[in-house]
Design a protein around this motif. Structure first.
Motif, PDB file in Angstrom:
ATOM      1  N   GLN A   5      34.862  27.494  49.018  1.00 25.63           N
ATOM      2  CA  GLN A   5      35.896  26.119  47.987  1.00 25.63           C
ATOM      3  C   GLN A   5      36.569  27.250  46.993  1.00 25.63           C
ATOM      4  O   GLN A   5      37.207  27.385  45.747  1.00 25.63           O
ATOM      5  CB  GLN A   5      34.664  25.383  47.599  1.00 25.63           C
ATOM      6  N   LYS A   6      35.538  28.406  46.698  1.00 20.05           N
ATOM      7  CA  LYS A   6      35.820  29.019  45.309  1.00 20.05           C
ATOM      8  C   LYS A   6      37.875  29.532  45.950  1.00 20.05           C
ATOM      9  O   LYS A   6      38.525  29.939  45.323  1.00 20.05           O
ATOM     10  CB  LYS A   6      35.331  30.013  45.083  1.00 20.05           C
ATOM     11  N   MET A   7      37.095  30.416  47.667  1.00 23.36           N
ATOM     12  CA  MET A   7      38.839  31.183  47.898  1.00 23.36           C
ATOM     13  C   MET A   7      40.078  29.522  47.258  1.00 23.36           C
ATOM     14  O   MET A   7      41.204  30.662  47.561  1.00 23.36           O
ATOM     15  CB  MET A   7      38.355  31.498  48.840  1.00 23.36           C
ATOM     16  N   LYS A   8      39.399  28.985  47.670  1.00 21.72           N
ATOM     17  CA  LYS A   8      40.674  27.946  47.557  1.00 21.72           C
ATOM     18  C   LYS A   8      41.495  27.694  46.523  1.00 21.72           C
ATOM     19  O   LYS A   8      42.297  27.289  45.995  1.00 21.72           O
ATOM     20  CB  LYS A   8      40.208  26.188  47.828  1.00 21.72           C
ATOM     21  N   LYS A   9      40.574  28.144  44.993  1.00 20.27           N
ATOM     22  CA  LYS A   9      41.128  27.867  44.252  1.00 20.27           C
ATOM     23  C   LYS A   9      41.849  29.291  44.107  1.00 20.27           C
ATOM     24  O   LYS A   9      43.182  28.861  42.429  1.00 20.27           O
ATOM     25  CB  LYS A   9      39.765  27.838  42.893  1.00 20.27           C
ATOM     26  N   PHE A  10      42.006  30.280  44.729  1.00 19.84           N
ATOM     27  CA  PHE A  10      43.117  31.059  44.028  1.00 19.84           C
ATOM     28  C   PHE A  10      44.301  31.025  44.872  1.00 19.84           C
ATOM     29  O   PHE A  10      44.435  30.449  46.076  1.00 19.84           O
ATOM     30  CB  PHE A  10      42.501  32.297  44.242  1.00 19.84           C
ATOM     31  N   ASN A  11      45.252  31.393  44.067  1.00 17.86           N
ATOM     32  CA  ASN A  11      46.928  31.477  44.826  1.00 17.86           C
ATOM     33  C   ASN A  11      46.769  32.999  45.687  1.00 17.86           C
ATOM     34  O   ASN A  11      45.531  34.092  45.841  1.00 17.86           O
ATOM     35  CB  ASN A  11      47.875  32.391  43.334  1.00 17.86           C
ATOM     36  N   LYS A  12      47.841  32.689  46.783  1.00 17.18           N
ATOM     37  CA  LYS A  12      47.392  33.756  47.907  1.00 17.18           C
ATOM     38  C   LYS A  12      47.879  35.287  47.073  1.00 17.18           C
ATOM     39  O   LYS A  12      47.427  36.663  48.156  1.00 17.18           O
ATOM     40  CB  LYS A  12      48.801  33.742  48.271  1.00 17.18           C
ATOM     41  N   ASP A  13      47.990  35.559  46.450  1.00 18.81           N
ATOM     42  CA  ASP A  13      48.537  36.662  45.445  1.00 18.81           C
ATOM     43  C   ASP A  13      47.352  36.931  44.998  1.00 18.81           C
ATOM     44  O   ASP A  13      47.478  38.605  44.612  1.00 18.81           O
ATOM     45  CB  ASP A  13      50.241  36.888  45.009  1.00 18.81           C
ATOM     46  N   GLU A  14      46.477  36.149  44.862  1.00 21.50           N
ATOM     47  CA  GLU A  14      44.958  36.745  44.398  1.00 21.50           C
ATOM     48  C   GLU A  14      43.502  37.343  44.487  1.00 21.50           C
ATOM     49  O   GLU A  14      42.744  37.514  44.137  1.00 21.50           O
ATOM     50  CB  GLU A  14      45.029  35.545  43.246  1.00 21.50           C
ATOM     51  N   ILE A  15      44.321  37.354  46.471  1.00 22.27           N
ATOM     52  CA  ILE A  15      42.956  37.403  47.192  1.00 22.27           C
ATOM     53  C   ILE A  15      43.611  38.711  47.873  1.00 22.27           C
ATOM     54  O   ILE A  15      45.043  38.999  48.358  1.00 22.27           O
ATOM     55  CB  ILE A  15      42.770  36.283  48.201  1.00 22.27           C
ATOM     56  N   VAL A  16      42.698  39.847  48.230  1.00 21.13           N
ATOM     57  CA  VAL A  16      42.502  41.015  49.123  1.00 21.13           C
ATOM     58  C   VAL A  16      41.443  41.322  50.147  1.00 21.13           C
ATOM     59  O   VAL A  16      40.347  41.261  49.489  1.00 21.13           O
ATOM     60  CB  VAL A  16      43.067  42.419  48.214  1.00 21.13           C
TER      61      VAL A  16
END
Length: 861
Positions: free
Chosen positions: A148-159
């Motif tokens: 649920q928390k990952m869904k809030k981030f843009n793709k370029d904000e995750i690694v």
């Protein structure tokens, strides 16, 4: 099975002693020894051996030795427990041998510090002085909250910080996020140079297994006549069963081994015919002088160069690229017909000479063969020149070059991980390039006694068994590890091999400087802080990152101080495996392993974890019809698919039951045949010595001399050399949280800084004194953290300009009762990589782990 009454203590004492001393070089006995792993047990318990379970050691090192885990039943309680290991004689890699790390895995299944539940942070503040306020939650609950928390981030904000295994690859590609991994600092240099010269991914044999140099070869140690080791003999090699038994066989057959290393290791004591304490970072000069000597004296294998390499390919003097519309269409100069002809059809190609002038595609071209350009580039790289740089006698360089050439193709220069051709120096990529050229000159590639190539076996990617229903979404244009600024590695990652090592050495710099990333997902247990250079920069960045997750067996420093969630990982013996024999790929072979026990607690395997996250965030890519229906999830057992495709068995379990878990085709090795299938210009593949892509990024397409990135300045005059103990793997708590292995480390001064006796005398330093190592602040302007440690004075540090440190220590987490507060962190001394500086020295972005000079200061306890 025959019942044998043994006490756990006696059984393990015998097993660990034989593994550490008998199965490996006798020179290891020069280390101070301790009693066996079984002494960790508190009481005598009578066991009856009830079964032996095949397993594959898929994490202690890349050998992936196959062995049996011996299971005993407690005569009083009836409870079964793993007791020790037994060699698996049929395994062509291990040949019935195993190392102390394998034994440590037996103990670590029952480590009381193992993480068996998911943990959630309640204190929003992160840092070394913060109590995280951990609470226990179910793994399922933790996963739901994470998703649920990952869904809030843009793709370029995750690694994702994970190697490119089949599950990570599919997950990152399906949700469209970047991946970076620790293999940069292990064998990223090897991988990229090999990919650019020979393996040309994707190819039919490239496997999803965790492979040597992440490539497609091993070395025929058993049958080679001549080996040169440029720092290949690290202390960690003393514990690699899958290598040492082959090297020992080769020595019995008369293999000559020449070693260049500023450190004299126990393996050098036992195996070296010649050893030279080369000046650190100058191996490249010796390799270039060897190439020049071999070419000047025409000691090269002309047939191999003409038929299996681009040595005869013409290079346009103006564009500095191969003449031809693509790598499938190179041309040579035919001396008989006095014209250009395709390489495969030219019966009298020129190896040297030129420039040759001709018209091609409407343009007037002036071109020379690759070998001629190489010869001209090295005109000043004489043995005398190399001797002054490296401090290796010139007559030695000449003699070794001649001996190596005359022994070819039964010769090789092994390079696997943290050697001088790996990530050690900024010029390491050039050394790796030069080593491959030496293999080409001798024809040692794809030849018994030389460099062996995998053929006829593969463990597939998930894409092979379940192709995506539609193209994957594009990745973010920018990567937090700056891979996007390195066109060569970015192209391989994006277009050829998504599993290609990431720029982990620049990740900390990216997290700290750009502040763009809001979610970091670590796949541990040894790819966290200790696998990063200058971890203090990573720590500072993680304090302000919104969501940090770790999948781990232990609550180590990264987990305890900086994570929001920790997910419990199973032990490596709690999972099934299917592996190819990468370290000795002479014969097509599969080996399989069964789970020793069901993972206790609430552990979740990485494959299962990837499926759950994938179904939640990108369900169309994780279902066979794109419906997102969990009942139609894609198949994920790549082992079943591999065995079925070969017609060996329908499932891994059937393979174990019917064939004992091993299949091997002991055929004759087909010399120089696999190159045609995997090289450049397929279907008639060749090795590419001249790399066009380097021209595009203002680097030389053939190796030339380049000094180290940094130079000694004043008190900062000691070259940092990094190694590992034979019984550790990075900072994996499976080993250093073992009381016996910690004791072994302490008794052998692994937690100390090693210096040369003459240096100690000159500086008034005595054995056991406390010192401080400090990196030149000119190269570490932010967040410096000097290393404090006791000194061990040793003649093994053969040069006065070197200092030796050990990798994999320095845990501080209170949840590691044995490992905590033991030793220093070598990564604290290594400057983070500014990509703008890196690009000037290394187009692959992989090198410079040991391009460091430090100052030694007395005191500091």
């Amino acid at each position: 099975m025959k019942k044998i009454e043994l006490s756990r203590r006696n059984l393990l004492k015998w097993a660990s002693t034989s593994a550490l001393l008998t199965m490996f070089p006798s020179t290891l006995r020069r280390f101070v020894s301790v009693t066996g792993l079984a002494e960790a047990s508190e009481k005598e318990i009578k066991y009856t051996i009830s079964k032996k379970i095949p397993q594959v050691c898929a994490r202690a090192c890349e050998c992936d030795c196959a062995y049996y885990v011996v299971i005993g039943k407690d005569s009083e309680t009836g409870i079964e427990k793993a007791l020790t290991l037994e060699g698996w004689q049929d395994d062509p890699v291990s040949r019935g041998k195993y190392c102390i790390k394998g034994l440590a895995f037996v103990d670590s299944m029952y480590d009381p510090d193992r993480l068996l539940v998911a943990l959630k942070r309640t204190n929003p503040k992160k840092g070394i002085n913060e109590d995280p306020g951990w609470i226990v939650v179910s793994t399922e609950e933790a996963l739901k909250e994470i998703v649920q928390k990952m869904k809030k981030f843009n793709k370029d904000e995750i690694v994702f910080c994970s190697p490119g295994d089949p599950y990570t690859n599919r997950l990152c590609r399906s949700i469209g996020v970047r991946r970076s991994d620790q293999r940069t600092e292990c064998f990223g240099t090897h991988y990229y140079i090999n990919s650019l010269m020979l393996t040309n991914p994707p190819n039919k044999y490239y496997s999803s297994t965790y492979t040597v140099t992440h490539s497609v070869w091993g070395f025929d140690y058993s049958n080679t006549k001549y080996m040169i080791w440029f720092g290949f003999d690290s202390f960690s090699k003393c514990g690699k069963a899958g290598i040492l038994n082959h090297i020992a066989e080769g020595k019995r057959k008369g293999t000559k081994i020449v070693i260049f290393n500023p450190i004299k290791t126990p393996i050098a004591d036992g195996y070296a015919d010649e050893w030279y304490p080369i000046k650190p970072g100058t191996d490249l000069a010796v390799a270039l002088a060897m190439i020049k000597f071999i070419i000047d004296h025409k000691l090269y294998n002309e047939k191999f160069l003409k038929e299996y390499t681009d040595a005869i390919a013409l290079v346009d003097e103006k564009t500095r690229k191969h003449v031809g519309s693509s790598d499938r269409n190179w041309f040579a100069w035919c001396k008989t017909h006095q014209r250009i002809e395709p390489l495969s059809k030219c019966d009298d190609p020129a190896l040297e000479g030129g420039p040759y002038k001709f018209e091609f595609e409407g343009k007037q071209i002036s071109a020379k063969p690759v070998l001629q350009i190489l010869k001209e580039n090295l005109k000043d790289c004489t043995s005398e020149w190399a001797s002054k740089i490296s401090e290796v006698p010139l007559e030695v360089i000449n003699r070794i070059a001649e001996e190596f050439a005359k022994a070819s193709p039964y010769s090789c220069i092994p390079n696997l991980k943290r050697d001088a051709a790996g990530p050690n120096y900024a010029n390491s990529w050039r050394l790796m390039h030069a080593i491959n050229i030496l293999h080409c000159l001798g024809g040692s590639f794809d030849h018994e006694g030389g460099v062996l190539l995998i053929s006829d076996v593969k463990v597939p990617w998930l894409e092979d068994i379940a192709p995506p229903v539609k193209p994957y979404p594009p990745l973010p244009k920018e990567s937090p590890d700056f891979r996007h600024e390195f066109p060569i590695t970015e192209n391989i990652y994006q277009k050829k091999d998504f599993s290609a090592p990431g720029h982990y050495g620049i990740l900390g710099y990216g997290l700290y400087k750009t502040k763009k990333i809001k979610c970091v997902f670590f796949r541990n247990p040894y790819r966290g802080l200790f696998a990063l250079v200058q971890p203090q920069m990573v720590e500072k960045a993680l304090e302000n990152i919104e969501l940090v997750i770790d999948w781990n067996m232990y609550v180590d420093d990264l987990s305890y101080y900086w994570c929001d969630y920790i997910l419990p990982a199973p032990h490596q013996f709690e999972e099934a495996k299917l592996d190819i024999r990468q370290y000795y790929p002479k014969y097509p072979c599969y080996v399989a392993g069964s789970p020793v026990q069901k993972a206790p607690g609430d552990c979740i395997g990485w494959g299962k974890l990837a499926v759950k996250i994938g179904l939640a965030l990108a369900p169309e890519y994780w279902t066979i019809d794109g419906s997102g229906n969990p009942e139609k999830v894609i198949p994920t057992n790549t082992g079943d698919y591999a065995l079925k495709k070969q017609g060996i068995a329908n499932t891994v379990q059937e393979f174990i039951n019917s064939k004992g878990g091993i299949w091997i085709n002991k055929r004759f090795y087909k010399n120089w045949s696999t190159i045609k299938e995997i090289g450049y210009g397929r279907p008639q593949g060749r090795i590419r010595m001249y790399i066009d892509e380097f021209v595009d990024v203002a680097h030389e397409p053939l190796p030339i001399w380049s000094p180290r990135w940094t130079e000694p300045e004043g008190e900062y005059r000691f070259s940092l050399v990094v190694t590992r103990a034979p019984w550790t793997m990075h900072s994996d708590p499976n080993f250093i949280n073992n009381p016996i292995l910690k004791s072994l480390s302490a008794k052998n001064y692994i937690d100390c800084v090693w210096i040369n006796p003459q240096v100690a005398k000159e500086m008034g330093i005595s054995e056991g004194d406390w010192i401080v190592l400090e990196t030149n602040p000119k190269y570490m302007t932010e967040l410096p953290r000097p290393v404090k440690a006791q000194v061990h004075i040793s003649n093994r540090v053969a040069r006065k300009d070197c200092v030796l440190v050990f990798h994999g220590l320095g845990h501080r987490s209170p949840k590691l009762r044995i490992a905590k507060n033991f030793g220093y962190r070598d990564g604290d001394l290594i400057p983070q990589k500014d990509p703008n500086i890196v690009k000037k020295h290394d187009p692959t972005g992989m090198g410079w782990v040991e391009d460091v000079y430090v100052k030694i200061k007395k005191g500091g306890k």
